[in-house]
Design a protein around this motif. Sequence first.
Motif, PDB file in Angstrom:
ATOM      1  N   VAL A 420       0.839  -1.209   0.000  1.00 32.99           N
ATOM      2  CA  VAL A 420       0.000   0.000   0.000  1.00 32.99           C
ATOM      3  C   VAL A 420       0.871   1.254   0.000  1.00 32.99           C
ATOM      4  O   VAL A 420       1.952   1.275   0.578  1.00 32.99           O
ATOM      5  N   ASN A 421       0.356   2.301  -0.659  1.00 32.56           N
ATOM      6  CA  ASN A 421       1.130   3.543  -0.787  1.00 32.56           C
ATOM      7  C   ASN A 421       0.303   4.812  -0.615  1.00 32.56           C
ATOM      8  O   ASN A 421       0.864   5.868  -0.355  1.00 32.56           O
ATOM      9  N   LYS A 422      -1.028   4.709  -0.765  1.00 30.58           N
ATOM     10  CA  LYS A 422      -1.843   5.928  -0.755  1.00 30.58           C
ATOM     11  C   LYS A 422      -2.790   5.913   0.461  1.00 30.58           C
ATOM     12  O   LYS A 422      -3.624   5.014   0.584  1.00 30.58           O
ATOM     13  N   PRO A 423      -2.689   6.912   1.346  1.00 30.18           N
ATOM     14  CA  PRO A 423      -3.587   6.973   2.513  1.00 30.18           C
ATOM     15  C   PRO A 423      -4.983   7.458   2.141  1.00 30.18           C
ATOM     16  O   PRO A 423      -5.155   8.216   1.179  1.00 30.18           O
ATOM     17  N   TYR A 424      -5.964   7.009   2.911  1.00 28.84           N
ATOM     18  CA  TYR A 424      -7.353   7.380   2.679  1.00 28.84           C
ATOM     19  C   TYR A 424      -7.988   7.666   4.046  1.00 28.84           C
ATOM     20  O   TYR A 424      -8.087   6.778   4.895  1.00 28.84           O
ATOM     21  N   LYS A 425      -8.420   8.901   4.263  1.00 28.85           N
ATOM     22  CA  LYS A 425      -8.928   9.286   5.578  1.00 28.85           C
ATOM     23  C   LYS A 425     -10.289   8.654   5.873  1.00 28.85           C
ATOM     24  O   LYS A 425     -11.173   8.629   5.019  1.00 28.85           O
ATOM     25  N   ILE A 426     -10.423   8.176   7.114  1.00 36.03           N
ATOM     26  CA  ILE A 426     -11.693   7.604   7.563  1.00 36.03           C
ATOM     27  C   ILE A 426     -11.878   7.926   9.037  1.00 36.03           C
ATOM     28  O   ILE A 426     -10.892   8.040   9.784  1.00 36.03           O
ATOM     29  N   ILE A 427     -13.119   8.113   9.459  1.00 37.73           N
ATOM     30  CA  ILE A 427     -13.439   8.427  10.855  1.00 37.73           C
ATOM     31  C   ILE A 427     -14.483   7.435  11.335  1.00 37.73           C
ATOM     32  O   ILE A 427     -15.431   7.097  10.612  1.00 37.73           O
ATOM     33  N   GLY A 428     -14.321   6.946  12.563  1.00 41.54           N
ATOM     34  CA  GLY A 428     -15.300   6.045  13.150  1.00 41.54           C
ATOM     35  C   GLY A 428     -15.198   6.067  14.657  1.00 41.54           C
ATOM     36  O   GLY A 428     -14.309   6.706  15.226  1.00 41.54           O
ATOM     37  N   ASP A 429     -16.102   5.342  15.334  1.00 45.62           N
ATOM     38  CA  ASP A 429     -16.035   5.302  16.793  1.00 45.62           C
ATOM     39  C   ASP A 429     -14.913   4.367  17.239  1.00 45.62           C
ATOM     40  O   ASP A 429     -14.225   3.750  16.428  1.00 45.62           O
ATOM     41  N   ARG A 430     -14.734   4.246  18.531  1.00 42.93           N
ATOM     42  CA  ARG A 430     -13.582   3.487  19.047  1.00 42.93           C
ATOM     43  C   ARG A 430     -13.694   1.989  18.805  1.00 42.93           C
ATOM     44  O   ARG A 430     -12.724   1.262  18.978  1.00 42.93           O
ATOM     45  N   ASN A 431     -14.862   1.511  18.416  1.00 42.86           N
ATOM     46  CA  ASN A 431     -15.049   0.077  18.171  1.00 42.86           C
ATOM     47  C   ASN A 431     -14.773  -0.314  16.712  1.00 42.86           C
ATOM     48  O   ASN A 431     -14.944  -1.472  16.348  1.00 42.86           O
ATOM     49  N   ILE A 432     -14.375   0.645  15.908  1.00 43.69           N
ATOM     50  CA  ILE A 432     -14.097   0.354  14.503  1.00 43.69           C
ATOM     51  C   ILE A 432     -12.911  -0.611  14.400  1.00 43.69           C
ATOM     52  O   ILE A 432     -12.002  -0.590  15.232  1.00 43.69           O
ATOM     53  N   THR A 433     -12.915  -1.489  13.389  1.00 47.79           N
ATOM     54  CA  THR A 433     -11.826  -2.455  13.214  1.00 47.79           C
ATOM     55  C   THR A 433     -10.516  -1.728  12.907  1.00 47.79           C
ATOM     56  O   THR A 433     -10.504  -0.645  12.316  1.00 47.79           O
ATOM     57  N   ALA A 481      -6.476   5.625   6.993  1.00 47.03           N
ATOM     58  CA  ALA A 481      -5.720   6.328   8.039  1.00 47.03           C
ATOM     59  C   ALA A 481      -6.665   7.257   8.789  1.00 47.03           C
ATOM     60  O   ALA A 481      -7.569   7.847   8.200  1.00 47.03           O
ATOM     61  N   TYR A 482      -6.453   7.366  10.101  1.00 44.32           N
ATOM     62  CA  TYR A 482      -7.270   8.243  10.924  1.00 44.32           C
ATOM     63  C   TYR A 482      -6.707   9.666  10.918  1.00 44.32           C
ATOM     64  O   TYR A 482      -5.484   9.854  10.849  1.00 44.32           O
ATOM     65  N   PRO A 483      -7.572  10.675  11.017  1.00 43.09           N
ATOM     66  CA  PRO A 483      -7.093  12.071  11.025  1.00 43.09           C
ATOM     67  C   PRO A 483      -6.172  12.369  12.212  1.00 43.09           C
ATOM     68  O   PRO A 483      -5.269  13.186  12.104  1.00 43.09           O
ATOM     69  N   ASN A 484      -6.419  11.697  13.358  1.00 43.56           N
ATOM     70  CA  ASN A 484      -5.572  11.919  14.525  1.00 43.56           C
ATOM     71  C   ASN A 484      -4.166  11.378  14.271  1.00 43.56           C
ATOM     72  O   ASN A 484      -3.995  10.228  13.877  1.00 43.56           O
TER      73      ASN A 484
END
Length: 519
Positions: A420-433, A481-484
């Motif tokens: 993998v080479n390209k990040p993709y932002k995603i947001i979810g709650d703490r139970n996300i895989t 990848a997460y924004p944090n």
Amino acid sequence: MQKFKILWADDEIYLLKPHIMFLEEKGFQITTVNSGLDAIEKVEEDNFDVIFLDEMMPGMTGLETLQQIKQLKPQVPVIMITKSEEEHIMDDAIGGQIADYLIKPINPSQILLSVKKILQNKQLISEKTNSSYQQDFINISMAYNDADDYQSWTEIFKKLTYWELEIDKTENKSMQEVLETQKSEANTNFAKFIKRNYLDWINDSQSNRPLLSPDVMKEKVFPKIKPGKPLFFVVIDNLRLDQWEILEPLVSEFFNVEEESTYFSILPTTTAYARNALFSGMMPSEMARFHPQLWEGEDTDEGKNNHEEAFLEEQLKKNRLNIKFSYHKILQAYQGKNVLDQFNNLLNFDLNVLVYNFVDMMSHARTDMKMIRELAPNESAYRSITKSWFTHSSLFGLFKKIGEAGLEVVVTTDHGTIRVNKPYKIIGDRNITTNLRYKQGKNLNFESGKVFEIKRPEDAKLPKFNVSTSYVFAVEDYFFAYPNNYNHYVNFYKDTFQHGGVSLEEIIVPIIHLKPKKY
């Protein structure tokens, strides 16, 4: 053009003047001597690209001279030339690690071919490979732009894999970047193909669909079980098609390939889902429904593959196969050694299932350990490490024992992996895989586009843990990848091997039927 230097030792060197002139006209620099002793002196004094050595010389023979030359300059290629066709001389010469063996009378073209084969082999192969790929480039591009069935995509992936391995053998690898771009474009189109067809495959077994993970044992393993002839089913976790292709020549020492085919891993392309589906013969939602005591969901901390043997037993019962079977999972070297030590006991079972986890562990180690990442900086090195492991592994020893016993093997994997080479932002709650190539959870927030989203898990026969559960899969070479702490996260995981999403490398995986050469 490089001017290659040749040393030619023959007690009748004056008779070879026409041959020497022919080679000199072709740009080679020739040094001649009349005896083995003179040849050794020249080798001590100078460096040569290739040595012609007459076998029948008075005093020190060609074979005796060869032995001393190899001690002085073990890497210099030697072409043995002789009047004798006696087999023991050929055997001794080959044992002495000659590069070629010519029998007099010889002609200039024969000599030139031998020299080119040794000195310009890599250059000629590179030129031919690059030329052939350039000619096939347009055909492949047209194929993946028009492909509308799984058979076409299987052939495209096989062809891309073939060229990847061929270009890897070339010296300058000038076409490698072109191929990587073409593979990337193919994966873009493959992701669109999967989005259009995957749910139909899952819900209609009569449609024109590929063999999927739950079908493998019923279609490819069970029919090969024969009374009194133990069958071995070997699952090498996380093995891609290109990795199998470099292992096949090693295995072919003991086996003939009866059938080399592929199947499509289900989504997510992870061990927990795809390998459990392989052993159970069921889709994940069916496992969770009919065998809740065996299925470990995303909401538990338990290992997701602790019940493969039990799932296999249930599948055998479902298919009314009243047979004796063994199951072994090899995670450590000592476990593989134990299997070899107890090999004769395996002959008491109709089916022996063995899962080898090294390749999967290697991909994770490459992510976590800087040293492994440096040892395998690219696809070629990754394949090389796989081959090196296999050559020295207990699994290779097992193949040898199975072949010597005259028994058959089915080899496969549960899914592949992609760099993998390209990040993709995603947001979810703490139970996300936590998987980088797919996410399962509720209230997932991401930019639509380079993903495959399944809003209703039941449509893909995936478990639904709450009313708003959805699944989203990364495609091509993206990773979530997460924004944090985004930059740190991206830098750590970029250029690592991951699985769980949608790509040719993860989904289209090999399944091989091997028959022993020894009966």
